[in-house]
Design a protein around this motif. Structure first.
Motif, PDB file in Angstrom:
ATOM      1  N   GLY A 231       0.794  -1.229   0.000  1.00  0.00           N
ATOM      2  CA  GLY A 231       0.000   0.000   0.000  1.00  0.00           C
ATOM      3  C   GLY A 231       0.818   1.266   0.000  1.00  0.00           C
ATOM      4  N   HIS A 232       2.147   1.135  -0.104  1.00  0.00           N
ATOM      5  CA  HIS A 232       3.006   2.318  -0.063  1.00  0.00           C
ATOM      6  C   HIS A 232       3.964   2.356  -1.243  1.00  0.00           C
ATOM      7  CE1 HIS A 232       1.286   2.222   3.906  1.00  0.00           C
ATOM      8  NE2 HIS A 232       1.600   3.513   4.002  1.00  0.00           N
ATOM      9  N   ARG A 233       4.425   3.565  -1.559  1.00  0.00           N
ATOM     10  CA  ARG A 233       5.397   3.725  -2.653  1.00  0.00           C
ATOM     11  C   ARG A 233       6.768   3.270  -2.173  1.00  0.00           C
ATOM     12  NH1 ARG A 233       4.703   9.904  -4.252  1.00  0.00           N
ATOM     13  NH2 ARG A 233       6.793   9.466  -5.020  1.00  0.00           N
ATOM     14  N   PRO A 234       7.410   2.343  -2.877  1.00  0.00           N
ATOM     15  CA  PRO A 234       8.764   1.929  -2.490  1.00  0.00           C
ATOM     16  C   PRO A 234       9.717   3.120  -2.576  1.00  0.00           C
ATOM     17  CG  PRO A 234       7.933   0.616  -4.337  1.00  0.00           C
ATOM     18  CD  PRO A 234       6.975   1.741  -4.137  1.00  0.00           C
ATOM     19  N   VAL A 235      10.774   3.106  -1.779  1.00  0.00           N
ATOM     20  CA  VAL A 235      11.790   4.155  -1.916  1.00  0.00           C
ATOM     21  C   VAL A 235      13.154   3.512  -2.142  1.00  0.00           C
ATOM     22  CG1 VAL A 235      12.255   4.424   0.582  1.00  0.00           C
ATOM     23  CG2 VAL A 235      12.707   6.320  -0.985  1.00  0.00           C
ATOM     24  N   THR A 236      13.855   4.031  -3.169  1.00  0.00           N
ATOM     25  CA  THR A 236      15.228   3.619  -3.469  1.00  0.00           C
ATOM     26  C   THR A 236      16.130   4.753  -2.995  1.00  0.00           C
ATOM     27  OG1 THR A 236      14.534   2.366  -5.403  1.00  0.00           O
ATOM     28  CG2 THR A 236      16.845   3.072  -5.332  1.00  0.00           C
ATOM     29  N   THR A 237      17.003   4.451  -2.037  1.00  0.00           N
ATOM     30  CA  THR A 237      17.757   5.557  -1.463  1.00  0.00           C
ATOM     31  C   THR A 237      19.116   5.105  -0.943  1.00  0.00           C
ATOM     32  OG1 THR A 237      17.504   7.484  -0.023  1.00  0.00           O
ATOM     33  CG2 THR A 237      16.725   5.368   0.856  1.00  0.00           C
ATOM     34  N   HIS A 238      19.872   6.029  -0.367  1.00  0.00           N
ATOM     35  CA  HIS A 238      21.147   5.723   0.289  1.00  0.00           C
ATOM     36  C   HIS A 238      21.086   6.256   1.718  1.00  0.00           C
ATOM     37  CE1 HIS A 238      22.643   5.188  -3.718  1.00  0.00           C
ATOM     38  NE2 HIS A 238      23.711   5.959  -3.688  1.00  0.00           N
ATOM     39  N   LEU A 239      21.878   5.641   2.567  1.00  0.00           N
ATOM     40  CA  LEU A 239      22.198   6.188   3.881  1.00  0.00           C
ATOM     41  C   LEU A 239      23.676   6.571   3.817  1.00  0.00           C
ATOM     42  CD1 LEU A 239      22.137   6.537   6.984  1.00  0.00           C
ATOM     43  CD2 LEU A 239      22.202   4.035   7.175  1.00  0.00           C
ATOM     44  N   PHE A 240      23.962   7.878   3.940  1.00  0.00           N
ATOM     45  CA  PHE A 240      25.340   8.354   3.778  1.00  0.00           C
ATOM     46  C   PHE A 240      26.049   8.500   5.120  1.00  0.00           C
ATOM     47  CE2 PHE A 240      23.358   9.811  -0.151  1.00  0.00           C
ATOM     48  CZ  PHE A 240      24.321   9.501  -1.091  1.00  0.00           C
ATOM     49  N   VAL A 241      27.344   8.218   5.106  1.00  0.00           N
ATOM     50  CA  VAL A 241      28.179   8.309   6.311  1.00  0.00           C
ATOM     51  C   VAL A 241      28.691   9.742   6.449  1.00  0.00           C
ATOM     52  CG1 VAL A 241      30.208   7.375   7.487  1.00  0.00           C
ATOM     53  CG2 VAL A 241      28.860   5.914   5.934  1.00  0.00           C
ATOM     54  N   ASP A 242      28.227  10.409   7.505  1.00  0.00           N
ATOM     55  CA  ASP A 242      28.482  11.835   7.679  1.00  0.00           C
ATOM     56  C   ASP A 242      29.959  12.224   7.570  1.00  0.00           C
ATOM     57  OD1 ASP A 242      27.654  14.528   8.326  1.00  0.00           O
ATOM     58  OD2 ASP A 242      28.560  14.205  10.300  1.00  0.00           O
ATOM     59  N   ASP A 243      30.862  11.405   8.186  1.00  0.00           N
ATOM     60  CA  ASP A 243      32.273  11.827   8.199  1.00  0.00           C
ATOM     61  C   ASP A 243      33.060  11.245   7.022  1.00  0.00           C
ATOM     62  OD1 ASP A 243      32.423   9.197   8.966  1.00  0.00           O
ATOM     63  OD2 ASP A 243      33.526   9.569  10.833  1.00  0.00           O
ATOM     64  N   SER A 244      32.376  10.796   5.978  1.00  0.00           N
ATOM     65  CA  SER A 244      33.086  10.256   4.818  1.00  0.00           C
ATOM     66  C   SER A 244      33.721  11.376   4.006  1.00  0.00           C
ATOM     67  CB  SER A 244      32.112   9.496   3.910  1.00  0.00           C
ATOM     68  OG  SER A 244      32.743   9.164   2.678  1.00  0.00           O
ATOM     69  N   PRO A 245      34.925  11.125   3.488  1.00  0.00           N
ATOM     70  CA  PRO A 245      35.446  12.067   2.485  1.00  0.00           C
ATOM     71  C   PRO A 245      34.449  12.193   1.325  1.00  0.00           C
ATOM     72  CG  PRO A 245      37.103  10.417   3.061  1.00  0.00           C
ATOM     73  CD  PRO A 245      35.820   9.982   3.702  1.00  0.00           C
ATOM     74  N   TYR A 246      34.465  13.339   0.695  1.00  0.00           N
ATOM     75  CA  TYR A 246      33.636  13.602  -0.501  1.00  0.00           C
ATOM     76  C   TYR A 246      32.140  13.707  -0.202  1.00  0.00           C
ATOM     77  CZ  TYR A 246      38.028  11.713  -2.239  1.00  0.00           C
ATOM     78  OH  TYR A 246      39.351  11.469  -2.442  1.00  0.00           O
ATOM     79  N   ILE A 247      31.763  13.815   1.081  1.00  0.00           N
ATOM     80  CA  ILE A 247      30.342  13.849   1.419  1.00  0.00           C
ATOM     81  C   ILE A 247      29.658  15.058   0.771  1.00  0.00           C
ATOM     82  CG2 ILE A 247      30.628  15.109   3.613  1.00  0.00           C
ATOM     83  CD1 ILE A 247      28.158  12.210   3.002  1.00  0.00           C
ATOM     84  N   ASP A 248      30.404  16.129   0.552  1.00  0.00           N
ATOM     85  CA  ASP A 248      29.782  17.303  -0.084  1.00  0.00           C
ATOM     86  C   ASP A 248      30.250  17.493  -1.526  1.00  0.00           C
ATOM     87  OD1 ASP A 248      32.329  18.045   0.517  1.00  0.00           O
ATOM     88  OD2 ASP A 248      31.744  19.464   2.083  1.00  0.00           O
ATOM     89  N   SER A 249      30.779  16.429  -2.132  1.00  0.00           N
ATOM     90  CA  SER A 249      31.188  16.563  -3.543  1.00  0.00           C
ATOM     91  C   SER A 249      31.029  15.230  -4.278  1.00  0.00           C
ATOM     92  CB  SER A 249      32.627  17.069  -3.649  1.00  0.00           C
ATOM     93  OG  SER A 249      33.526  16.147  -3.050  1.00  0.00           O
ATOM     94  N   ASP A 250      29.953  14.524  -3.996  1.00  0.00           N
ATOM     95  CA  ASP A 250      29.640  13.256  -4.670  1.00  0.00           C
ATOM     96  C   ASP A 250      29.734  13.435  -6.194  1.00  0.00           C
ATOM     97  OD1 ASP A 250      28.522  10.901  -5.641  1.00  0.00           O
ATOM     98  OD2 ASP A 250      26.755  10.971  -4.339  1.00  0.00           O
ATOM     99  N   ALA A 251      30.529  12.594  -6.843  1.00  0.00           N
ATOM    100  CA  ALA A 251      30.719  12.703  -8.303  1.00  0.00           C
ATOM    101  C   ALA A 251      29.404  12.607  -9.067  1.00  0.00           C
ATOM    102  CB  ALA A 251      31.686  11.627  -8.791  1.00  0.00           C
ATOM    103  N   VAL A 252      28.395  11.956  -8.485  1.00  0.00           N
ATOM    104  CA  VAL A 252      27.113  11.792  -9.191  1.00  0.00           C
ATOM    105  C   VAL A 252      25.971  12.572  -8.532  1.00  0.00           C
ATOM    106  CG1 VAL A 252      27.899   9.525  -9.963  1.00  0.00           C
ATOM    107  CG2 VAL A 252      26.288   9.673  -8.061  1.00  0.00           C
ATOM    108  N   PHE A 253      26.301  13.434  -7.570  1.00  0.00           N
ATOM    109  CA  PHE A 253      25.332  14.352  -6.951  1.00  0.00           C
ATOM    110  C   PHE A 253      24.224  13.630  -6.180  1.00  0.00           C
ATOM    111  CE2 PHE A 253      27.153  16.246 -10.755  1.00  0.00           C
ATOM    112  CZ  PHE A 253      27.737  17.379 -10.215  1.00  0.00           C
ATOM    113  N   GLY A 254      24.531  12.417  -5.661  1.00  0.00           N
ATOM    114  CA  GLY A 254      23.504  11.610  -5.006  1.00  0.00           C
ATOM    115  C   GLY A 254      23.149  12.045  -3.591  1.00  0.00           C
TER     116      GLY A 254
END
Ligand SMILES: [Cu+2]
Ligand SMILES: [Fe+3]
Ligand SMILES: [Fe+3]
Lengths: 293, 293
Positions: A231-254
């Motif tokens: 009865g609900h819309r599926p969601v395709t998503t990511h859970l991102f690691v806050d202290d990961s390098p590149y967190i604010d410059s993902d090559a694919v803008f995800g």
């Protein structure tokens, strides 16, 4: 009506897009006509705005040709191009507007094998390598009502930034993948490790494009999720690691702000022992809200 | 300055193009940055305007992939795609604005062999097949002053719509090609036949696109010209046959009003005999004006 050979306006710079649009007037499928007419208009606008030279045009033709020729059963260079230009994320976002629900992000190319069904609490790090992490969360509707029986499909890279399918000799089959069913309160929990950031492939035309634009090829560390409930819309998503390098410059803008979580370290020898983890270990909590169909 | 890993705004639907543009900010070549930034903006505008669906996006990825994979040493399907969307003509026109000079049009793919030098008056129809035609003209500057020694490179399809290189078994080598030098008054003349209209290749993705848009694949009958003279800008153009089918619906939008000529029939047994033509025969006159460098 204008048949295919009916008289029409000849080409001029000023009315170039209108002349091409007129040639599309008999397209039987109205949506195809709309798409091609709009695409033509924007491409002609682009050419006029930048006053594209003939050698730039030839470079673009060559780039597109090499991009197509890079593609095979396991490599899709045009999707990669769409990704690094933010087109994939835009299409994804437009088609899954999530007011009140968990935001979506790109599927990515590594959901190529089915995740194995696992019991809540299972450890999906089959080789036990990496920083151990307890993942918890709850699936609800947009009002916070639990969705018992929701399914949570998870896959992630290892601590070296590789998916199992990329290292069939090094990683156990279906390493770091799991398909879980939430409990009566919509809750889920499982054991894993903290994934590492990883690069998108750089050995093709898209890699050259990144280099020419002084962009790095990395995606910040993340776990992939597909969450469903009746009865609900599926969601395709990511859970991102806050202290990961590149967190604010993902090559694919995800990366979307709402998908980034702290992975705090817990120092609790008793709980660690219960989990079969060395102490200290890391944790993360990720609640998912699904919209009605 | 914003290094490749410097903090930046995360992706949102509203500011998608700006977010991608920011990622291009360090591109060393300012022109490449300008081109990619503008292209991104127009493509994002397109996606938003039509609210592109995920399956439409997937169809586009597949189309582009097949287009690249259709290309080889003798086939350039991306140029064909550019042609049928009017992009090739637009780029060509922007880069060769011809105020006061003869207008240009697309080069096309059949100038792949060098035209043989021939004397004024020569017959380039080596197999003598087709409706015989006397081609005359004068090369001048933009004020009408003759340009002696101008060169006129000509190539054309035969009466079945094929170039020599497409029918190596059927046509003599270098059939319907010639490189002429104008006389002291800038005049040129040669003998040939009236070419036929012909289709662009339809066995690839571009052919499917034409079919899906109810467009025919034909180019109206034309002779190709490249005219040069010292101190002047060369012009790459076509001379179109006014009564050809498809004259107002060229599949690649190459026809410009100023390049269409009547090919009147002449009934003059004596002149026909001089030319070695059966009577009546056809004629066309094409004056070419070159701009200064
Ligand atoms: Cu636009
Ligand atoms: Fe991934
Ligand atoms: Fe041609």
């Amino acid at each position: 009506s204008a048949g295919p050979t009916a008289a029409r306006e000849l080409f001029t710079e000023e009315r170039s897009a209108e002349v091409v649009a007129a040639s599309l007037a008999d397209t039987p499928d109205p949506r195809l006509r709309e798409l091609l007419t709009a695409l033509t208009r924007h491409l002609h606008e682009f050419v006029k705005e930048v006053q594209l030279t003939e050698s730039e045009w030839a470079t673009a033709i060559d780039f597109l040709t090499r991009t197509g020729q890079m593609c095979n059963e396991v490599r899709q260079e045009f999707i990669l191009l769409s990704d690094v230009l933010g087109i994939s994320m835009l299409v994804e976002t437009i088609n899954h507007r999530a007011a009140g629900g968990t935001e979506s992000t790109v599927l990515g190319p590594f959901h190529m094998v089915e995740s194995p069904e696992r019991d809540l609490g299972a450890d999906i790090a089959l080789d036990g390598k990496g920083q151990h992490c307890l993942v918890t969360g709850q699936v609800t509707d947009q009002h916070g009502n639990p969705l018992p029986g929701a399914t949570i499909d998870v896959w992630q890279a290892n601590e070296d930034g590789f998916y199992d399918v990329q290292q069939p000799e090094l990683q156990p089959e279906r390493n770091l993948r799991g398909l879980f069913t939430a409990d009566d309160n919509g809750r889920f929990w499982f054991r894993s490790i903290v994934p590492r950031y990883y690069p998108i492939p750089t050995d093709g035309p898209v890699g050259s494009l990144l280099e020419a634009t002084a962009r790095h090829p990395f995606r910040p560390a993340h776990l992939h999720f597909i969450v469903t409930a009746p009865g609900h819309r599926p969601v395709t998503t990511h859970l991102f690691v806050d202290d990961s390098p590149y967190i604010d410059s993902d090559a694919v803008f995800g990366v979307k702000e709402s998908l980034v979580r702290d992975f705090p370290e817990v120092d609790d020898p008793e709980r660690a022992a219960e989990l079969g983890f060395p102490n200290p270990y890391r944790t993360v909590h990720f609640d998912v809200a699904l919209l009605p169909l």
